[in-house]
Scaffold this motif. Structure first.
Motif, PDB file in Angstrom:
ATOM      1  N   THR A   6       0.961  -1.211   0.306  1.00 47.08           N
ATOM      2  CA  THR A   6       0.393   0.444  -0.297  1.00 47.08           C
ATOM      3  C   THR A   6       1.010   1.216   0.069  1.00 47.08           C
ATOM      4  OG1 THR A   6      -2.063  -1.059   0.400  1.00 47.08           O
ATOM      5  CG2 THR A   6      -1.858   1.121   1.420  1.00 47.08           C
ATOM      6  N   ARG A   7       1.719   1.635   1.333  1.00 44.03           N
ATOM      7  CA  ARG A   7       2.850   2.393   0.806  1.00 44.03           C
ATOM      8  C   ARG A   7       3.329   2.708  -0.430  1.00 44.03           C
ATOM      9  NH1 ARG A   7       4.672   0.765   6.235  1.00 44.03           N
ATOM     10  NH2 ARG A   7       6.198  -0.375   5.067  1.00 44.03           N
ATOM     11  N   TYR A   8       4.200   1.424  -0.912  1.00 47.24           N
ATOM     12  CA  TYR A   8       4.857   1.753  -2.213  1.00 47.24           C
ATOM     13  C   TYR A   8       3.214   1.920  -3.439  1.00 47.24           C
ATOM     14  CZ  TYR A   8       9.138  -0.808  -0.449  1.00 47.24           C
ATOM     15  OH  TYR A   8       9.921  -1.284   0.661  1.00 47.24           O
ATOM     16  N   ALA A   9       2.287   1.752  -3.338  1.00 43.14           N
ATOM     17  CA  ALA A   9       1.674   2.033  -4.487  1.00 43.14           C
ATOM     18  C   ALA A   9       1.399   3.439  -4.255  1.00 43.14           C
ATOM     19  CB  ALA A   9       0.231   0.861  -3.912  1.00 43.14           C
ATOM     20  N   ILE A  10       1.228   3.990  -2.102  1.00 40.63           N
ATOM     21  CA  ILE A  10       0.669   5.404  -2.718  1.00 40.63           C
ATOM     22  C   ILE A  10       2.639   6.407  -3.450  1.00 40.63           C
ATOM     23  CG2 ILE A  10       0.677   7.165  -1.359  1.00 40.63           C
ATOM     24  CD1 ILE A  10      -1.434   4.804   0.777  1.00 40.63           C
ATOM     25  N   LYS A  11       2.903   5.461  -3.135  1.00 38.60           N
ATOM     26  CA  LYS A  11       4.638   6.770  -3.703  1.00 38.60           C
ATOM     27  C   LYS A  11       4.527   6.250  -5.131  1.00 38.60           C
ATOM     28  CE  LYS A  11       8.094   6.171  -1.298  1.00 38.60           C
ATOM     29  NZ  LYS A  11       8.958   5.542  -0.340  1.00 38.60           N
ATOM     30  N   ALA A  12       4.344   5.717  -5.869  1.00 35.72           N
ATOM     31  CA  ALA A  12       4.498   5.739  -7.097  1.00 35.72           C
ATOM     32  C   ALA A  12       3.274   6.466  -7.817  1.00 35.72           C
ATOM     33  CB  ALA A  12       4.050   3.786  -7.406  1.00 35.72           C
ATOM     34  N   LEU A  13       1.972   6.067  -7.180  1.00 35.80           N
ATOM     35  CA  LEU A  13       0.908   7.124  -7.834  1.00 35.80           C
ATOM     36  C   LEU A  13       1.200   8.422  -7.369  1.00 35.80           C
ATOM     37  CD1 LEU A  13      -2.243   5.013  -6.311  1.00 35.80           C
ATOM     38  CD2 LEU A  13      -1.743   5.557  -8.600  1.00 35.80           C
ATOM     39  N   VAL A  14       2.167   8.721  -6.200  1.00 32.79           N
ATOM     40  CA  VAL A  14       2.314  10.280  -5.530  1.00 32.79           C
ATOM     41  C   VAL A  14       3.475  10.705  -7.594  1.00 32.79           C
ATOM     42  CG1 VAL A  14       3.343  12.220  -4.519  1.00 32.79           C
ATOM     43  CG2 VAL A  14       1.749  10.781  -4.131  1.00 32.79           C
ATOM     44  N   VAL A  15       4.122   9.721  -7.562  1.00 38.79           N
ATOM     45  CA  VAL A  15       5.111   9.873  -8.518  1.00 38.79           C
ATOM     46  C   VAL A  15       4.562  10.428 -10.440  1.00 38.79           C
ATOM     47  CG1 VAL A  15       7.013   9.021 -10.124  1.00 38.79           C
ATOM     48  CG2 VAL A  15       7.249   9.060  -7.415  1.00 38.79           C
ATOM     49  N   LEU A  16       3.503   9.447 -10.452  1.00 43.57           N
ATOM     50  CA  LEU A  16       3.050   9.777 -11.290  1.00 43.57           C
ATOM     51  C   LEU A  16       1.827  10.625 -11.521  1.00 43.57           C
ATOM     52  CD1 LEU A  16       2.157   5.611 -11.735  1.00 43.57           C
ATOM     53  CD2 LEU A  16       3.643   7.147 -13.573  1.00 43.57           C
ATOM     54  N   GLY A  17       1.436  10.958 -10.764  1.00 37.82           N
ATOM     55  CA  GLY A  17       0.752  12.480 -10.300  1.00 37.82           C
ATOM     56  C   GLY A  17       1.385  13.399 -10.608  1.00 37.82           C
ATOM     57  N   LYS A  18       2.771  13.117 -10.132  1.00 37.10           N
ATOM     58  CA  LYS A  18       3.036  15.173 -10.407  1.00 37.10           C
ATOM     59  C   LYS A  18       4.111  14.817 -12.053  1.00 37.10           C
ATOM     60  CE  LYS A  18       5.849  14.789  -5.764  1.00 37.10           C
ATOM     61  NZ  LYS A  18       7.004  14.749  -5.560  1.00 37.10           N
ATOM     62  N   ASN A  19       3.359  13.464 -12.242  1.00 42.57           N
ATOM     63  CA  ASN A  19       4.320  13.484 -14.236  1.00 42.57           C
ATOM     64  C   ASN A  19       2.791  13.378 -14.947  1.00 42.57           C
ATOM     65  OD1 ASN A  19       6.446  13.368 -15.849  1.00 42.57           O
ATOM     66  ND2 ASN A  19       5.704  11.363 -16.133  1.00 42.57           N
ATOM     67  N   ILE A  30      10.533   5.129 -11.537  1.00 41.67           N
ATOM     68  CA  ILE A  30      10.260   4.893 -10.525  1.00 41.67           C
ATOM     69  C   ILE A  30      11.134   4.352  -8.834  1.00 41.67           C
ATOM     70  CG2 ILE A  30       7.699   4.475  -9.183  1.00 41.67           C
ATOM     71  CD1 ILE A  30       6.377   4.514 -11.612  1.00 41.67           C
ATOM     72  N   ALA A  31      11.166   3.209  -9.394  1.00 42.64           N
ATOM     73  CA  ALA A  31      11.832   2.622  -8.517  1.00 42.64           C
ATOM     74  C   ALA A  31      12.485   3.306  -7.116  1.00 42.64           C
ATOM     75  CB  ALA A  31      12.415   0.785  -9.065  1.00 42.64           C
ATOM     76  N   SER A  32      13.537   3.622  -8.594  1.00 36.68           N
ATOM     77  CA  SER A  32      14.572   4.299  -8.106  1.00 36.68           C
ATOM     78  C   SER A  32      14.332   5.985  -7.125  1.00 36.68           C
ATOM     79  CB  SER A  32      15.738   4.823  -9.199  1.00 36.68           C
ATOM     80  OG  SER A  32      15.588   5.473 -10.139  1.00 36.68           O
ATOM     81  N   GLU A  33      13.831   6.270  -8.231  1.00 35.59           N
ATOM     82  CA  GLU A  33      13.126   7.629  -7.118  1.00 35.59           C
ATOM     83  C   GLU A  33      12.663   7.755  -5.796  1.00 35.59           C
ATOM     84  OE1 GLU A  33      10.389  10.575  -9.469  1.00 35.59           O
ATOM     85  OE2 GLU A  33      12.185  10.763 -10.789  1.00 35.59           O
ATOM     86  N   GLU A  34      11.672   6.250  -5.597  1.00 36.29           N
ATOM     87  CA  GLU A  34      10.457   6.078  -4.591  1.00 36.29           C
ATOM     88  C   GLU A  34      11.103   4.746  -3.818  1.00 36.29           C
ATOM     89  OE1 GLU A  34       8.954   7.609  -3.171  1.00 36.29           O
ATOM     90  OE2 GLU A  34       8.892   9.372  -4.780  1.00 36.29           O
ATOM     91  N   HIS A  35      12.893   4.515  -4.274  1.00 40.95           N
ATOM     92  CA  HIS A  35      13.511   3.425  -3.319  1.00 40.95           C
ATOM     93  C   HIS A  35      12.532   2.122  -3.111  1.00 40.95           C
ATOM     94  CE1 HIS A  35      16.445   6.627  -2.353  1.00 40.95           C
ATOM     95  NE2 HIS A  35      15.317   7.227  -2.741  1.00 40.95           N
ATOM     96  N   ILE A  36      11.937   1.669  -4.005  1.00 39.41           N
ATOM     97  CA  ILE A  36      10.626   0.518  -3.972  1.00 39.41           C
ATOM     98  C   ILE A  36      11.351  -0.407  -4.760  1.00 39.41           C
ATOM     99  CG2 ILE A  36       8.856   0.018  -4.859  1.00 39.41           C
ATOM    100  CD1 ILE A  36       7.606   2.939  -4.593  1.00 39.41           C
TER     101      ILE A  36
END
Length: 147
Positions: A6-19, A30-36
């Protein structure tokens, strides 16, 4: 507690939302930016795509993007897609209800009553908070730490 998924999904959606509105983003970025972990992120993004929140594009310039505006994707959706119940006790869960073994009468259980109130407050916040709101809050927090 929120699951890592869930945490990783939200983080990924935030990155995609900014984009949002730009070219799709590669999983590796996405993985490297968010350390996922990349393999874990692949599965999460596939689940989000299958749920209709993301689109994917193959080939050069491919990757993932949001299907709709980040203001239309709510945290409660992500939580339910990836993590299960919002409630802290199974006897107050809307979608994952289970009777508590130790409870003799739910109608008169004070503990249940307190956690029903917690569930309702949590649900209200999560239902009203979009990915765009998370992005906005992040921006404000960054701004406040720079002052």
């Amino acid at each position: 507690m929120l699951s890592k998924k869930t945490r990783y999904a939200i983080k990924a959606l935030v990155v995609l939302g900014k984009n949002f509105g730009e070219a799709p983003m590669q999983i590796s970025k996405i993985a490297s930016e968010e350390h996922i972990p990349k393999k874990f992120l692949e599965q999460i993004l596939l689940d989000l795509r299958n749920a209709g929140l993301l689109y994917s594009k193959k080939g050069a310039g491919g990757g993932y993007g949001l299907v709709k505006d980040p203001a239309e994707i709510f945290v409660v959706q992500v939580l339910r897609l990836t993590g299960g119940p919002v409630a802290l006790l199974p006897c107050v869960s809307l979608n994952f209800y289970q009777k508590c073994d130790e409870c003799s009468n739910e109608a008169t259980c004070g503990v249940r009553d307190v956690f029903l109130e917690v569930r309702n407050a949590t649900l209200k916040i999560l239902t009203e908070t979009s990915i765009a709101d998370v992005i906005r809050r992040e921006g404000l927090l960054i701004q406040n730490t720079e002052v």
